[in-house]
Motif scaffolding. Structure first.
Motif, PDB file in Angstrom:
ATOM      1  N   THR A  55       0.841  -1.198   0.000  1.00  0.00           N
ATOM      2  CA  THR A  55       0.000   0.000   0.000  1.00  0.00           C
ATOM      3  C   THR A  55       0.878   1.251   0.000  1.00  0.00           C
ATOM      4  OG1 THR A  55      -1.818  -1.128   1.118  1.00  0.00           O
ATOM      5  CG2 THR A  55      -1.771   1.284   1.265  1.00  0.00           C
ATOM      6  N   SER A  66      -8.936  -3.536  -3.613  1.00  0.00           N
ATOM      7  CA  SER A  66      -9.672  -3.536  -2.345  1.00  0.00           C
ATOM      8  C   SER A  66      -8.716  -3.451  -1.150  1.00  0.00           C
ATOM      9  CB  SER A  66     -10.587  -4.762  -2.230  1.00  0.00           C
ATOM     10  OG  SER A  66      -9.823  -5.955  -2.230  1.00  0.00           O
ATOM     11  N   ALA A  67      -7.580  -4.120  -1.220  1.00  0.00           N
ATOM     12  CA  ALA A  67      -6.591  -4.037  -0.132  1.00  0.00           C
ATOM     13  C   ALA A  67      -6.024  -2.620  -0.065  1.00  0.00           C
ATOM     14  CB  ALA A  67      -5.476  -5.052  -0.340  1.00  0.00           C
ATOM     15  N   TYR A  88      -7.500   0.199  -0.948  1.00  0.00           N
ATOM     16  CA  TYR A  88      -8.513   1.087  -0.381  1.00  0.00           C
ATOM     17  C   TYR A  88      -8.726   0.829   1.112  1.00  0.00           C
ATOM     18  CZ  TYR A  88      -9.661   3.144  -4.851  1.00  0.00           C
ATOM     19  OH  TYR A  88      -9.595   3.843  -6.036  1.00  0.00           O
ATOM     20  N   LYS A  89      -8.529  -0.411   1.526  1.00  0.00           N
ATOM     21  CA  LYS A  89      -8.691  -0.747   2.943  1.00  0.00           C
ATOM     22  C   LYS A  89      -7.633  -0.047   3.798  1.00  0.00           C
ATOM     23  CE  LYS A  89      -8.760  -4.727   6.055  1.00  0.00           C
ATOM     24  NZ  LYS A  89      -8.711  -6.192   6.135  1.00  0.00           N
ATOM     25  N   TYR A  90      -6.388   0.045   3.310  1.00  0.00           N
ATOM     26  CA  TYR A  90      -5.281   0.545   4.122  1.00  0.00           C
ATOM     27  C   TYR A  90      -4.819   1.964   3.799  1.00  0.00           C
ATOM     28  CZ  TYR A  90      -4.846  -4.368   5.415  1.00  0.00           C
ATOM     29  OH  TYR A  90      -5.097  -5.629   5.881  1.00  0.00           O
ATOM     30  N   LYS A  91      -5.198   2.506   2.655  1.00  0.00           N
ATOM     31  CA  LYS A  91      -4.591   3.750   2.164  1.00  0.00           C
ATOM     32  C   LYS A  91      -4.699   4.941   3.117  1.00  0.00           C
ATOM     33  CE  LYS A  91      -8.371   5.748  -0.538  1.00  0.00           C
ATOM     34  NZ  LYS A  91      -8.484   7.019   0.103  1.00  0.00           N
TER      35      LYS A  91
END
Length: 145
Positions: free
Chosen positions: A20, A47-48, A50-53
């Motif tokens: 990320t 999706s990963a 957007y989850k952590y950004k």
């Protein structure tokens, strides 16, 4: 619940977190123009990303943007440094480091590192305010990130 922050060495972070940060660096550098392009480059799902950004930042990225270093010449008399620190606190600045020379000819050189991320004024008017404090001969931003 209050957010807590940690400094963690990169080699112990989960791969998705590291990737990320890599995606954010690629986008910032202009090596990729879209999130799709950047995540494909590093092998991370959108999706990963957007989850952590919004919760992952490189330490240098955070520190660089909100810290100024100010050099000042202060009269050697009681209360001058205290008034300067009061101005910083009153405008939501946060003193990080302070180095002061031994006073010579009635003045001491003081170098302050200040986190200005919460500053309630722009930098220049803030420095002007510091200069206006009684006993401050000069104040100059010598570093800014």
């Amino acid at each position: 619940m209050t957010a807590r922050f940690f400094v963690v060495r990169e080699d112990i972070l989960p791969e998705a977190i590291v990737k990320t940060i890599q995606v954010k660096e690629i986008l910032k550098s202009g090596k990729a123009h879209t999130i799709n392009e950047a995540v494909e480059r590093v092998g991370l799902s959108r999706s990963a990303f957007y989850k952590y950004k919004d919760g992952v930042y490189a330490l240098a990225e955070i520190a660089r943007e909100h810290i100024i270093t100010v050099a000042m010449d202060l009269e050697h008399r009681s209360g001058v440094l205290s008034s300067v620190l009061g101005v910083i606190a009153a405008h939501d600045g946060n003193l990080l480091t302070m180095n002061q020379s031994i006073p010579l000819q009635g003045y001491a050189n003081v170098v302050l590192s200040v986190d200005v991320s919460g500053l309630s004024k722009e930098i220049e008017p803030f420095i002007d305010l510091l200069k206006q404090q009684q006993g401050v001969r000069n104040a100059l931003v010598i570093g800014q990130g």
